[in-house]
Motif scaffolding. Structure first.
Motif, PDB file in Angstrom:
ATOM      1  N   PRO A 195       0.836  -1.215   0.000  1.00  0.00           N
ATOM      2  CA  PRO A 195       0.000   0.000   0.000  1.00  0.00           C
ATOM      3  C   PRO A 195       0.865   1.257   0.000  1.00  0.00           C
ATOM      4  CG  PRO A 195      -0.790  -1.569   1.635  1.00  0.00           C
ATOM      5  CD  PRO A 195       0.524  -2.091   1.137  1.00  0.00           C
ATOM      6  N   ALA A 196       0.371   2.314  -0.626  1.00  0.00           N
ATOM      7  CA  ALA A 196       1.138   3.560  -0.703  1.00  0.00           C
ATOM      8  C   ALA A 196       1.385   4.171   0.672  1.00  0.00           C
ATOM      9  CB  ALA A 196       0.404   4.560  -1.603  1.00  0.00           C
ATOM     10  N   ASP A 197       0.598   3.792   1.683  1.00  0.00           N
ATOM     11  CA  ASP A 197       0.817   4.330   3.030  1.00  0.00           C
ATOM     12  C   ASP A 197       1.718   3.423   3.877  1.00  0.00           C
ATOM     13  OD1 ASP A 197      -0.933   2.234   3.430  1.00  0.00           O
ATOM     14  OD2 ASP A 197      -2.298   3.346   4.734  1.00  0.00           O
ATOM     15  N   ALA A 198       2.387   2.460   3.237  1.00  0.00           N
ATOM     16  CA  ALA A 198       3.227   1.510   3.964  1.00  0.00           C
ATOM     17  C   ALA A 198       4.589   2.100   4.311  1.00  0.00           C
ATOM     18  CB  ALA A 198       3.424   0.239   3.138  1.00  0.00           C
ATOM     19  N   ALA A 199       5.075   1.721   5.478  1.00  0.00           N
ATOM     20  CA  ALA A 199       6.463   1.985   5.865  1.00  0.00           C
ATOM     21  C   ALA A 199       7.236   0.709   5.556  1.00  0.00           C
ATOM     22  CB  ALA A 199       6.552   2.319   7.350  1.00  0.00           C
ATOM     23  N   VAL A 200       8.286   0.817   4.760  1.00  0.00           N
ATOM     24  CA  VAL A 200       9.002  -0.353   4.260  1.00  0.00           C
ATOM     25  C   VAL A 200      10.401  -0.406   4.847  1.00  0.00           C
ATOM     26  CG1 VAL A 200       9.913  -1.466   2.182  1.00  0.00           C
ATOM     27  CG2 VAL A 200       7.675  -0.368   2.119  1.00  0.00           C
ATOM     28  N   GLU A 201      10.814  -1.601   5.278  1.00  0.00           N
ATOM     29  CA  GLU A 201      12.171  -1.814   5.781  1.00  0.00           C
ATOM     30  C   GLU A 201      12.769  -2.982   5.007  1.00  0.00           C
ATOM     31  OE1 GLU A 201      14.280  -3.380   9.867  1.00  0.00           O
ATOM     32  OE2 GLU A 201      12.456  -2.179  10.027  1.00  0.00           O
ATOM     33  N   ILE A 202      13.930  -2.751   4.363  1.00  0.00           N
ATOM     34  CA  ILE A 202      14.570  -3.780   3.541  1.00  0.00           C
ATOM     35  C   ILE A 202      16.005  -3.960   3.991  1.00  0.00           C
ATOM     36  CG2 ILE A 202      15.330  -4.413   1.215  1.00  0.00           C
ATOM     37  CD1 ILE A 202      12.968  -2.735   0.149  1.00  0.00           C
ATOM     38  N   ARG A 203      16.421  -5.214   4.169  1.00  0.00           N
ATOM     39  CA  ARG A 203      17.807  -5.579   4.434  1.00  0.00           C
ATOM     40  C   ARG A 203      18.210  -6.577   3.361  1.00  0.00           C
ATOM     41  NH1 ARG A 203      17.240  -1.972   7.382  1.00  0.00           N
ATOM     42  NH2 ARG A 203      17.346  -1.833   9.635  1.00  0.00           N
ATOM     43  N   ASN A 204      19.165  -6.221   2.520  1.00  0.00           N
ATOM     44  CA  ASN A 204      19.583  -7.104   1.427  1.00  0.00           C
ATOM     45  C   ASN A 204      21.097  -7.077   1.320  1.00  0.00           C
ATOM     46  OD1 ASN A 204      19.258  -8.893  -0.665  1.00  0.00           O
ATOM     47  ND2 ASN A 204      18.821  -7.334  -2.192  1.00  0.00           N
ATOM     48  N   GLU A 205      21.738  -8.230   1.481  1.00  0.00           N
ATOM     49  CA  GLU A 205      23.198  -8.288   1.450  1.00  0.00           C
ATOM     50  C   GLU A 205      23.747  -8.192   0.029  1.00  0.00           C
ATOM     51  OE1 GLU A 205      25.441  -8.240   3.866  1.00  0.00           O
ATOM     52  OE2 GLU A 205      23.904  -8.083   5.397  1.00  0.00           O
ATOM     53  N   HIS A 206      23.181  -8.928  -0.901  1.00  0.00           N
ATOM     54  CA  HIS A 206      23.643  -8.923  -2.292  1.00  0.00           C
ATOM     55  C   HIS A 206      22.431  -8.891  -3.204  1.00  0.00           C
ATOM     56  CE1 HIS A 206      27.987  -9.950  -1.821  1.00  0.00           C
ATOM     57  NE2 HIS A 206      27.538 -10.379  -0.652  1.00  0.00           N
ATOM     58  N   GLY A 207      22.422  -8.007  -4.159  1.00  0.00           N
ATOM     59  CA  GLY A 207      21.314  -7.935  -5.103  1.00  0.00           C
ATOM     60  C   GLY A 207      20.722  -6.542  -5.145  1.00  0.00           C
ATOM     61  N   ARG A 208      20.109  -6.229  -6.259  1.00  0.00           N
ATOM     62  CA  ARG A 208      19.562  -4.900  -6.507  1.00  0.00           C
ATOM     63  C   ARG A 208      18.304  -4.663  -5.679  1.00  0.00           C
ATOM     64  NH1 ARG A 208      20.186  -0.811  -9.714  1.00  0.00           N
ATOM     65  NH2 ARG A 208      18.390   0.441 -10.269  1.00  0.00           N
ATOM     66  N   VAL A 209      18.102  -3.396  -5.270  1.00  0.00           N
ATOM     67  CA  VAL A 209      16.884  -2.985  -4.575  1.00  0.00           C
ATOM     68  C   VAL A 209      16.242  -1.848  -5.363  1.00  0.00           C
ATOM     69  CG1 VAL A 209      15.920  -1.945  -2.486  1.00  0.00           C
ATOM     70  CG2 VAL A 209      17.749  -3.640  -2.294  1.00  0.00           C
ATOM     71  N   ASP A 210      14.967  -2.001  -5.706  1.00  0.00           N
ATOM     72  CA  ASP A 210      14.172  -0.949  -6.352  1.00  0.00           C
ATOM     73  C   ASP A 210      12.951  -0.697  -5.478  1.00  0.00           C
ATOM     74  OD1 ASP A 210      15.431  -0.474  -9.122  1.00  0.00           O
ATOM     75  OD2 ASP A 210      15.253  -2.654  -9.038  1.00  0.00           O
ATOM     76  N   LEU A 211      12.684   0.576  -5.193  1.00  0.00           N
ATOM     77  CA  LEU A 211      11.574   0.946  -4.317  1.00  0.00           C
ATOM     78  C   LEU A 211      10.872   2.152  -4.916  1.00  0.00           C
ATOM     79  CD1 LEU A 211      10.157   0.597  -1.531  1.00  0.00           C
ATOM     80  CD2 LEU A 211      11.909   2.097  -0.587  1.00  0.00           C
ATOM     81  N   ASP A 212       9.536   2.094  -4.998  1.00  0.00           N
ATOM     82  CA  ASP A 212       8.796   3.169  -5.649  1.00  0.00           C
ATOM     83  C   ASP A 212       7.428   3.353  -4.999  1.00  0.00           C
ATOM     84  OD1 ASP A 212       7.635   5.011  -7.349  1.00  0.00           O
ATOM     85  OD2 ASP A 212       7.533   3.690  -9.076  1.00  0.00           O
ATOM     86  N   GLY A 213       7.192   4.554  -4.453  1.00  0.00           N
ATOM     87  CA  GLY A 213       5.844   4.957  -4.067  1.00  0.00           C
ATOM     88  C   GLY A 213       5.337   4.429  -2.744  1.00  0.00           C
ATOM     89  N   VAL A 214       6.089   4.641  -1.648  1.00  0.00           N
ATOM     90  CA  VAL A 214       5.619   4.233  -0.323  1.00  0.00           C
ATOM     91  C   VAL A 214       5.661   5.430   0.622  1.00  0.00           C
ATOM     92  CG1 VAL A 214       6.296   1.823  -0.613  1.00  0.00           C
ATOM     93  CG2 VAL A 214       7.913   3.453   0.384  1.00  0.00           C
ATOM     94  N   ALA A 215       5.155   5.231   1.849  1.00  0.00           N
ATOM     95  CA  ALA A 215       5.068   6.341   2.798  1.00  0.00           C
ATOM     96  C   ALA A 215       6.430   6.709   3.376  1.00  0.00           C
ATOM     97  CB  ALA A 215       4.105   5.994   3.926  1.00  0.00           C
ATOM     98  N   SER A 216       7.214   5.703   3.784  1.00  0.00           N
ATOM     99  CA  SER A 216       8.549   5.937   4.320  1.00  0.00           C
ATOM    100  C   SER A 216       9.335   4.656   4.157  1.00  0.00           C
ATOM    101  CB  SER A 216       8.497   6.359   5.792  1.00  0.00           C
ATOM    102  OG  SER A 216       7.941   5.329   6.576  1.00  0.00           O
ATOM    103  N   ALA A 217      10.665   4.749   4.279  1.00  0.00           N
ATOM    104  CA  ALA A 217      11.472   3.558   4.044  1.00  0.00           C
ATOM    105  C   ALA A 217      12.789   3.620   4.787  1.00  0.00           C
ATOM    106  CB  ALA A 217      11.734   3.383   2.548  1.00  0.00           C
ATOM    107  N   GLU A 218      13.273   2.438   5.164  1.00  0.00           N
ATOM    108  CA  GLU A 218      14.617   2.255   5.691  1.00  0.00           C
ATOM    109  C   GLU A 218      15.233   1.098   4.918  1.00  0.00           C
ATOM    110  OE1 GLU A 218      16.872   0.985   9.824  1.00  0.00           O
ATOM    111  OE2 GLU A 218      14.934   2.026   9.927  1.00  0.00           O
TER     112      GLU A 218
END
Length: 204
Positions: A110-133
């Motif tokens: 959801p567009a109002d989501a707070a997203v937290e991503i931990r990725n050691e190897h590999g690409r990260v693409d993030l688009d259109g959320v409320a906040s992110a770490e």
């Protein structure tokens, strides 16, 4: 959730909290402890609905063996009300064997989501959320259209950030960095900058 060889599953957040949370961490097995090749893509979706798709890439001598191993890779979802964790069973696989495989996650939150991503190897693409770490050790990171704050830490790989609606905390050790359209304060490792204007930086 798109499941291989079975019907899709639709998940709904019935938690009473005002915000949605999506948390993911990619960690590998003994043979791929750092989850090399795990790619994460998060885009904005319908309110109250999270869709998760995982694509498996297995490197074995024959297609038959690769398909058999891929069937053992399972999507794992867990949550506690308003927070959903996405991952796989990759720590349970590959013990005593040397199998190279990648997991590519495509997530609609959801567009109002707070997203937290931990990725050691590999690409990260993030688009259109409320906040992110986001913490990413290797490969590139591209983040755009975050309505609120973004905290981003990368070690190796190019970074592109565009359209941050509040505070941007950025730490990037090696790679090119491009930042534009930040309406709040921009904090790097050693400075704070008001960033109403577009900023571009190259840190190799």
């Amino acid at each position: 959730v798109n499941n291989i060889d079975s019907g899709p599953a639709l998940l709904r957040n019935d938690g009473g909290a005002g915000n949605n949370w999506l948390k993911g961490k990619c960690v590998g097995t003994r043979s791929n402890r750092r989850a090399i090749g795990a790619r994460v893509s998060v885009t904005a979706g319908a309110p109250g609905v999270v869709k998760v798709k995982v694509r498996k890439v297995v490197f074995l001598a024959s297609e038959e063996k690769a398909r058999a191993f891929a069937e053992r890779v399972e999507l794992r979802l867990s949550g506690d009300g308003a927070r959903l964790r996405v991952g796989t069973n990759r720590d349970e696989l590959g013990r005593g064997q040397d199998v190279g495989f990648e997991t590519h996650f495509e997530i609609e939150a959801p567009a109002d989501a707070a997203v937290e991503i931990r990725n050691e190897h590999g690409r990260v693409d993030l688009d259109g959320v409320a906040s992110a770490e986001v913490v990413s050790s290797f490969e590139g990171v591209a983040i755009q259209r975050v309505a609120g704050a973004l905290k981003l830490e990368t070690r190796h790989g190019d970074v592109r950030v565009d359209g941050i609606g509040a505070l941007l905390e950025l730490s990037s050790r090696h790679g090119n960095v491009e930042v534009s359209d930040v309406t709040g304060t921009w904090i790097t490792d050693d400075e704070a900058t008001d960033a109403d204007t577009d900023v571009a930086s190259d840190d190799s």
